[in-house]
Scaffold this motif. Structure first.
Motif, mmCIF file in Angstrom:
data_model
loop_
_atom_site.group_PDB
_atom_site.id
_atom_site.type_symbol
_atom_site.label_atom_id
_atom_site.label_comp_id
_atom_site.label_asym_id
_atom_site.label_seq_id
_atom_site.Cartn_x
_atom_site.Cartn_y
_atom_site.Cartn_z
ATOM 1 N N GLN A 167 0.815 -1.209 0.000
ATOM 2 C CA GLN A 167 0.000 0.000 0.000
ATOM 3 C C GLN A 167 0.850 1.262 0.000
ATOM 4 O O GLN A 167 0.521 2.243 -0.668
ATOM 5 C CB GLN A 167 -0.939 -0.016 1.203
ATOM 6 C CG GLN A 167 -1.950 -1.142 1.178
ATOM 7 C CD GLN A 167 -2.929 -1.069 2.333
ATOM 8 O OE1 GLN A 167 -2.923 -0.119 3.099
ATOM 9 N NE2 GLN A 167 -3.764 -2.073 2.454
ATOM 10 N N LEU B 202 0.826 5.171 -2.303
ATOM 11 C CA LEU B 202 0.229 6.256 -1.530
ATOM 12 C C LEU B 202 0.453 7.608 -2.185
ATOM 13 O O LEU B 202 -0.492 8.393 -2.370
ATOM 14 C CB LEU B 202 0.796 6.251 -0.110
ATOM 15 C CG LEU B 202 0.363 7.409 0.801
ATOM 16 C CD1 LEU B 202 -1.140 7.426 0.960
ATOM 17 C CD2 LEU B 202 1.053 7.299 2.154
ATOM 18 N N LEU C 143 -1.538 8.018 -5.540
ATOM 19 C CA LEU C 143 -2.974 8.171 -5.306
ATOM 20 C C LEU C 143 -3.302 9.538 -4.717
ATOM 21 O O LEU C 143 -4.289 10.174 -5.107
ATOM 22 C CB LEU C 143 -3.463 7.059 -4.370
ATOM 23 C CG LEU C 143 -3.633 5.675 -4.988
ATOM 24 C CD1 LEU C 143 -3.977 4.664 -3.903
ATOM 25 C CD2 LEU C 143 -4.718 5.688 -6.051
ATOM 26 N N TYR C 144 -2.477 9.996 -3.786
ATOM 27 C CA TYR C 144 -2.727 11.298 -3.170
ATOM 28 C C TYR C 144 -2.627 12.420 -4.208
ATOM 29 O O TYR C 144 -3.437 13.358 -4.206
ATOM 30 C CB TYR C 144 -1.734 11.533 -2.043
ATOM 31 C CG TYR C 144 -1.986 12.803 -1.264
ATOM 32 C CD1 TYR C 144 -3.101 12.918 -0.436
ATOM 33 C CD2 TYR C 144 -1.100 13.876 -1.353
ATOM 34 C CE1 TYR C 144 -3.338 14.080 0.277
ATOM 35 C CE2 TYR C 144 -1.334 15.038 -0.639
ATOM 36 C CZ TYR C 144 -2.454 15.136 0.184
ATOM 37 O OH TYR C 144 -2.690 16.294 0.882
ATOM 38 N N ILE D 21 -5.784 12.263 -6.448
ATOM 39 C CA ILE D 21 -6.977 12.735 -5.753
ATOM 40 C C ILE D 21 -6.968 14.252 -5.630
ATOM 41 O O ILE D 21 -7.994 14.922 -5.799
ATOM 42 C CB ILE D 21 -7.077 12.052 -4.375
ATOM 43 C CG1 ILE D 21 -7.508 10.593 -4.547
ATOM 44 C CG2 ILE D 21 -8.060 12.775 -3.472
ATOM 45 C CD1 ILE D 21 -7.393 9.765 -3.322
ATOM 46 N N SER E 110 -12.692 9.695 -1.600
ATOM 47 C CA SER E 110 -11.351 9.253 -1.967
ATOM 48 C C SER E 110 -10.938 8.034 -1.151
ATOM 49 O O SER E 110 -10.264 7.122 -1.668
ATOM 50 C CB SER E 110 -10.348 10.386 -1.760
ATOM 51 O OG SER E 110 -10.213 10.710 -0.383
ATOM 52 N N LEU E 111 -11.340 7.981 0.125
ATOM 53 C CA LEU E 111 -11.036 6.805 0.939
ATOM 54 C C LEU E 111 -11.785 5.579 0.421
ATOM 55 O O LEU E 111 -11.233 4.470 0.378
ATOM 56 C CB LEU E 111 -11.406 7.071 2.399
ATOM 57 C CG LEU E 111 -10.505 8.029 3.172
ATOM 58 C CD1 LEU E 111 -11.058 8.261 4.576
ATOM 59 C CD2 LEU E 111 -9.085 7.504 3.252
ATOM 60 N N THR F 133 -10.066 4.408 -2.719
ATOM 61 C CA THR F 133 -8.750 3.834 -2.421
ATOM 62 C C THR F 133 -8.872 2.461 -1.776
ATOM 63 O O THR F 133 -8.156 1.513 -2.153
ATOM 64 C CB THR F 133 -7.971 4.770 -1.497
ATOM 65 O OG1 THR F 133 -7.834 6.043 -2.114
ATOM 66 C CG2 THR F 133 -6.593 4.209 -1.200
ATOM 67 N N TYR F 134 -9.759 2.318 -0.808
ATOM 68 C CA TYR F 134 -9.918 1.019 -0.148
ATOM 69 C C TYR F 134 -10.436 -0.039 -1.118
ATOM 70 O O TYR F 134 -10.107 -1.228 -0.981
ATOM 71 C CB TYR F 134 -10.865 1.144 1.040
ATOM 72 C CG TYR F 134 -10.335 2.014 2.155
ATOM 73 C CD1 TYR F 134 -8.986 2.336 2.243
ATOM 74 C CD2 TYR F 134 -11.182 2.540 3.123
ATOM 75 C CE1 TYR F 134 -8.495 3.130 3.263
ATOM 76 C CE2 TYR F 134 -10.703 3.340 4.156
ATOM 77 C CZ TYR F 134 -9.366 3.634 4.214
ATOM 78 O OH TYR F 134 -8.883 4.427 5.224
ATOM 79 N N LEU G 153 -9.563 -0.275 -4.164
ATOM 80 C CA LEU G 153 -8.423 -0.724 -4.960
ATOM 81 C C LEU G 153 -7.720 -1.916 -4.316
ATOM 82 O O LEU G 153 -7.110 -2.739 -5.015
ATOM 83 C CB LEU G 153 -7.421 0.425 -5.144
ATOM 84 C CG LEU G 153 -7.896 1.613 -5.979
ATOM 85 C CD1 LEU G 153 -6.826 2.693 -6.003
ATOM 86 C CD2 LEU G 153 -8.243 1.177 -7.396
ATOM 87 N N PHE H 234 -3.757 5.691 4.889
ATOM 88 C CA PHE H 234 -4.441 6.482 3.862
ATOM 89 C C PHE H 234 -5.430 7.463 4.488
ATOM 90 O O PHE H 234 -5.590 8.580 4.000
ATOM 91 C CB PHE H 234 -5.167 5.553 2.891
ATOM 92 C CG PHE H 234 -4.256 4.862 1.923
ATOM 93 C CD1 PHE H 234 -3.955 5.426 0.696
ATOM 94 C CD2 PHE H 234 -3.680 3.648 2.246
ATOM 95 C CE1 PHE H 234 -3.104 4.793 -0.195
ATOM 96 C CE2 PHE H 234 -2.829 3.010 1.364
ATOM 97 C CZ PHE H 234 -2.534 3.583 0.139
ATOM 98 N N PHE I 78 -5.224 11.379 3.533
ATOM 99 C CA PHE I 78 -6.279 12.013 2.746
ATOM 100 C C PHE I 78 -7.128 12.993 3.556
ATOM 101 O O PHE I 78 -7.792 13.849 2.980
ATOM 102 C CB PHE I 78 -7.187 10.942 2.127
ATOM 103 C CG PHE I 78 -6.499 10.087 1.108
ATOM 104 C CD1 PHE I 78 -5.307 10.494 0.524
ATOM 105 C CD2 PHE I 78 -7.029 8.873 0.729
ATOM 106 C CE1 PHE I 78 -4.655 9.717 -0.409
ATOM 107 C CE2 PHE I 78 -6.388 8.081 -0.217
ATOM 108 C CZ PHE I 78 -5.193 8.503 -0.788
#
Length: 288
Positions: free
Chosen positions: A128, A132, A135-136, A139, A149-150, A153-154, A156, A221, A225
């Motif tokens: 993960q 990070l 993805l950040y 987003i 966004s969480l 992401t989760y 994924l 995450f 986020f």
């Protein structure tokens, strides 16, 4: 030593090992529960007590002050709502999409199915922390709020695992069921939701619970986020930030009480669905 004596000794050693392992796993939770009912003075007692005791009289004395402080904390109550929204959304989406993917990969024939399964398996191999930063940045570029966004992401991380596990369960179902439904005129979709899906209930419960636990307990995450949107913080982030709300000391009692409260939904889910969880974990272990 006779065979009967050896058998009895092996059973005694097995139960000793079970008891030791149970104590090893349950003692941290017991200590958190014990500490959550202690005041600051009781937490400072030396030696530490295995039950809350009054520092002056040494009598058993339970205090609810930590739970009162936790439930009067607006940030903690808001975090419960945020965690519930994120975890439930991730679980529902992971099961909904994963069930379709599992059925297609497990029972349907189409070109590229093997390659698709390898791609799904490869997605579960990435750590993960490795994704990070990317993805950040994405987003932030798209301007997606913290909670959506969480959820994305989760998904994924939970969706590939869910799809892979459900694929294995759909493969275990007899192909005669699928063929009989086709003979009776059922479409693939009707076969899926009317016949196949109910048979995979243990797998759905097992994978759904794992997806819920993963989303409920995730910290890294959630911390990243929600750094610019404090109102969207989830329970792990809020509990970790408890010390910043106190200038003179670390609120061990409040942290333990918050940890116990955040664990209650998981205990309830495991207790309610324990039979289906066991069935899901053991399904396919024996053929014949």
């Amino acid at each position: 030593m006779s065979t009967k004596a050896k058998h009895r000794l092996s059973r005694v050693l097995l139960w000793v090992l079970i008891v030791v392992m149970a104590i090893w796993m349950l003692f941290p939770f017991y200590w958190a529960l014990n500490s959550s009912f202690k005041t600051e003075g009781q937490l400072a007692m030396t030696p530490a007590t295995f039950v809350p005791r009054d520092p002056a009289t040494n009598e058993v004395s339970f205090s609810w002050i930590n739970y009162e402080a936790v439930f009067s904390n607006e940030a903690f109550l808001r975090a419960i709502v945020n965690s519930t929204i994120v975890a439930v959304s991730v679980t529902v989406l992971a099961l909904g999409i994963g069930a379709f993917a599992g059925f297609a990969l497990g029972k349907l024939r189409y070109r590229g199915k093997t390659g698709t399964m390898y791609i799904i398996l490869a997605m579960t191999m990435f750590p993960q922390i490795a994704v990070l930063t990317g993805l950040y940045s994405m987003i932030n570029a798209f301007g997606i709020p913290a909670i959506p966004s969480l959820i994305i992401t989760y998904l994924l991380f939970s969706l590939p695992f869910t799809a892979w596990v459900l694929t294995a369960f759909f493969k275990e179902l007899p192909v005669e069921i699928f063929q009989s439904a086709q003979v009776d005129g059922a479409s693939p979709f009707q076969t899926f939701y009317m016949i196949m899906l109910p048979l995979t209930a243990p797998a759905l419960v097992t994978t759904g619970l794992l997806a819920f636990i993963g989303a409920w307990n995730e910290y890294l995450f959630a911390l990243t986020f929600t750094s610019i949107q404090p109102d969207a913080r989830t329970l792990p982030v809020i509990i970790a930030n408890f010390p910043s709300q106190y200038s003179m000391q670390i609120p061990f009692g409040e942290i333990m009480a918050a940890g116990i409260v955040s664990s209650i939904p998981l205990f309830i889910l495991v207790f309610v669905f324990q039979r289906r969880i066991v069935a899901g974990l053991t399904a396919g272990a024996v053929k014949g």
